[in-house]
Design a protein around this motif. Structure first.
Motif, PDB file in Angstrom:
ATOM      1  N   THR A   1      48.114  -9.028  18.906  1.00 33.36           N
ATOM      2  CA  THR A   1      47.822  -8.217  20.037  1.00 33.36           C
ATOM      3  C   THR A   1      47.282  -9.062  21.529  1.00 33.36           C
ATOM      4  O   THR A   1      46.515  -9.870  21.234  1.00 33.36           O
ATOM      5  CB  THR A   1      46.805  -7.044  19.872  1.00 33.36           C
ATOM      6  OG1 THR A   1      47.360  -6.275  18.891  1.00 33.36           O
ATOM      7  CG2 THR A   1      46.703  -6.136  21.243  1.00 33.36           C
TER       8      THR A   1
ATOM      9  N   GLN B   1      53.597  -1.455  14.340  1.00 38.03           N
ATOM     10  CA  GLN B   1      52.687  -1.380  13.289  1.00 38.03           C
ATOM     11  C   GLN B   1      52.480  -2.706  12.565  1.00 38.03           C
ATOM     12  O   GLN B   1      53.624  -3.632  12.827  1.00 38.03           O
ATOM     13  CB  GLN B   1      53.022  -0.494  12.135  1.00 38.03           C
ATOM     14  CG  GLN B   1      52.560   0.930  12.736  1.00 38.03           C
ATOM     15  CD  GLN B   1      53.119   1.882  11.663  1.00 38.03           C
ATOM     16  OE1 GLN B   1      53.884   1.757  10.555  1.00 38.03           O
ATOM     17  NE2 GLN B   1      52.185   3.069  11.620  1.00 38.03           N
ATOM     18  N   ALA B   2      51.355  -3.065  12.140  1.00 31.18           N
ATOM     19  CA  ALA B   2      51.222  -4.317  11.543  1.00 31.18           C
ATOM     20  C   ALA B   2      52.417  -4.650  10.499  1.00 31.18           C
ATOM     21  O   ALA B   2      52.882  -3.588   9.579  1.00 31.18           O
ATOM     22  CB  ALA B   2      49.881  -4.571  10.608  1.00 31.18           C
TER      23      ALA B   2
ATOM     24  N   LYS C   1      50.914  -9.067  13.151  1.00 30.23           N
ATOM     25  CA  LYS C   1      49.457  -8.800  12.857  1.00 30.23           C
ATOM     26  C   LYS C   1      48.502  -8.304  13.896  1.00 30.23           C
ATOM     27  O   LYS C   1      49.093  -8.614  14.968  1.00 30.23           O
ATOM     28  CB  LYS C   1      48.742 -10.283  12.212  1.00 30.23           C
ATOM     29  CG  LYS C   1      49.366 -11.128  11.076  1.00 30.23           C
ATOM     30  CD  LYS C   1      48.719 -12.461  11.113  1.00 30.23           C
ATOM     31  CE  LYS C   1      49.695 -13.187   9.825  1.00 30.23           C
ATOM     32  NZ  LYS C   1      48.810 -14.291   9.687  1.00 30.23           N
ATOM     33  N   PRO C   2      47.622  -7.742  13.577  1.00 30.22           N
ATOM     34  CA  PRO C   2      46.702  -7.140  14.756  1.00 30.22           C
ATOM     35  C   PRO C   2      46.328  -8.188  15.797  1.00 30.22           C
ATOM     36  O   PRO C   2      46.023  -8.079  17.024  1.00 30.22           O
ATOM     37  CB  PRO C   2      45.679  -6.409  14.018  1.00 30.22           C
ATOM     38  CG  PRO C   2      46.215  -5.896  12.710  1.00 30.22           C
ATOM     39  CD  PRO C   2      47.002  -6.884  12.347  1.00 30.22           C
ATOM     40  N   ASP C   3      46.029  -9.398  15.324  1.00 32.05           N
ATOM     41  CA  ASP C   3      45.689 -10.293  15.986  1.00 32.05           C
ATOM     42  C   ASP C   3      46.408 -11.148  16.903  1.00 32.05           C
ATOM     43  O   ASP C   3      46.380 -11.791  17.752  1.00 32.05           O
ATOM     44  CB  ASP C   3      45.218 -11.605  15.146  1.00 32.05           C
ATOM     45  CG  ASP C   3      43.741 -11.604  14.326  1.00 32.05           C
ATOM     46  OD1 ASP C   3      43.499 -12.284  13.616  1.00 32.05           O
ATOM     47  OD2 ASP C   3      43.080 -10.706  14.722  1.00 32.05           O
TER      48      ASP C   3
ATOM     49  N   THR D   1      51.191  -4.758  21.547  1.00 31.55           N
ATOM     50  CA  THR D   1      49.939  -4.110  20.590  1.00 31.55           C
ATOM     51  C   THR D   1      50.540  -3.819  19.140  1.00 31.55           C
ATOM     52  O   THR D   1      51.381  -3.339  18.831  1.00 31.55           O
ATOM     53  CB  THR D   1      49.604  -2.735  21.527  1.00 31.55           C
ATOM     54  OG1 THR D   1      49.128  -2.970  22.665  1.00 31.55           O
ATOM     55  CG2 THR D   1      48.139  -2.071  20.660  1.00 31.55           C
ATOM     56  N   VAL D   2      49.519  -4.303  18.388  1.00 32.78           N
ATOM     57  CA  VAL D   2      49.971  -4.229  16.955  1.00 32.78           C
ATOM     58  C   VAL D   2      48.788  -3.496  16.293  1.00 32.78           C
ATOM     59  O   VAL D   2      47.554  -3.782  16.181  1.00 32.78           O
ATOM     60  CB  VAL D   2      49.936  -5.659  16.188  1.00 32.78           C
ATOM     61  CG1 VAL D   2      50.569  -5.576  14.848  1.00 32.78           C
ATOM     62  CG2 VAL D   2      51.134  -6.787  16.969  1.00 32.78           C
ATOM     63  N   SER D   3      49.032  -2.442  15.696  1.00 31.78           N
ATOM     64  CA  SER D   3      48.272  -1.620  15.008  1.00 31.78           C
ATOM     65  C   SER D   3      47.983  -1.739  13.760  1.00 31.78           C
ATOM     66  O   SER D   3      48.991  -2.229  13.148  1.00 31.78           O
ATOM     67  CB  SER D   3      48.695  -0.051  15.436  1.00 31.78           C
ATOM     68  OG  SER D   3      49.745   0.169  14.717  1.00 31.78           O
ATOM     69  N   SER D   4      46.837  -1.807  13.123  1.00 29.65           N
ATOM     70  CA  SER D   4      46.568  -1.917  11.751  1.00 29.65           C
ATOM     71  C   SER D   4      46.817  -0.583  10.882  1.00 29.65           C
ATOM     72  O   SER D   4      46.950   0.454  11.507  1.00 29.65           O
ATOM     73  CB  SER D   4      45.099  -2.390  11.509  1.00 29.65           C
ATOM     74  OG  SER D   4      44.188  -1.437  12.054  1.00 29.65           O
TER      75      SER D   4
END
Length: 122
Positions: A90, A12-13, A86-88, A119-122
């Motif tokens: 990913t 997770q973020a 951060k999601p960025d 993979t970073v989820s928001s």
């Protein structure tokens, strides 16, 4: 020397994740070891690098203060500790090796690991 990267996953973020890159043989002190990352449709970009001999580190501005690159010389292993993700962030993360200085362009490297997906989820 072959490189194998592992440690990717879903986070997770705001979370943290650690990547490893194991070399099949000895990494000599004149080597530069780096992490790059790539997302679909974009160029593979430099993330962080370390000079194997003296341990000097280099970071992309986008990860400075959040990521830490480190090495274990006896184990011939490179690490990337990622925090405040951060999601960025990913991307597929690759480790790479070259002889000489840490350079920030993928074309300067001819030895690559197979990549590990973060993979970073928001």
């Amino acid at each position: 020397v072959q490189l194998q990267a592992f440690g990717g996953g879903l986070v997770q973020a705001g979370g943290s994740l650690s990547l490893s890159c194991a070399a099949s043989g000895r990494i000599f002190t004149d080597a530069a070891m780096t992490w790059f990352r790539q997302t679909p449709g974009r160029e593979r970009e430099f993330v962080a690098g370390v000079r194997w001999g003296d341990g000097r580190t280099y970071y992309a501005d986008s990860v400075k203060g959040r990521f830490t690159i480190s090495k274990d010389r006896p184990k011939n292993t490179l690490y990337l500790q990622m925090s405040s993700l951060k999601p960025d962030d990913t991307a597929v993360y690759y480790c790479a090796r070259r002889t000489g200085s840490v350079l920030r362009t993928r074309h300067d490297y001819n030895s690559w690991g197979q990549g590990t997906l973060v993979t970073v989820s928001s």
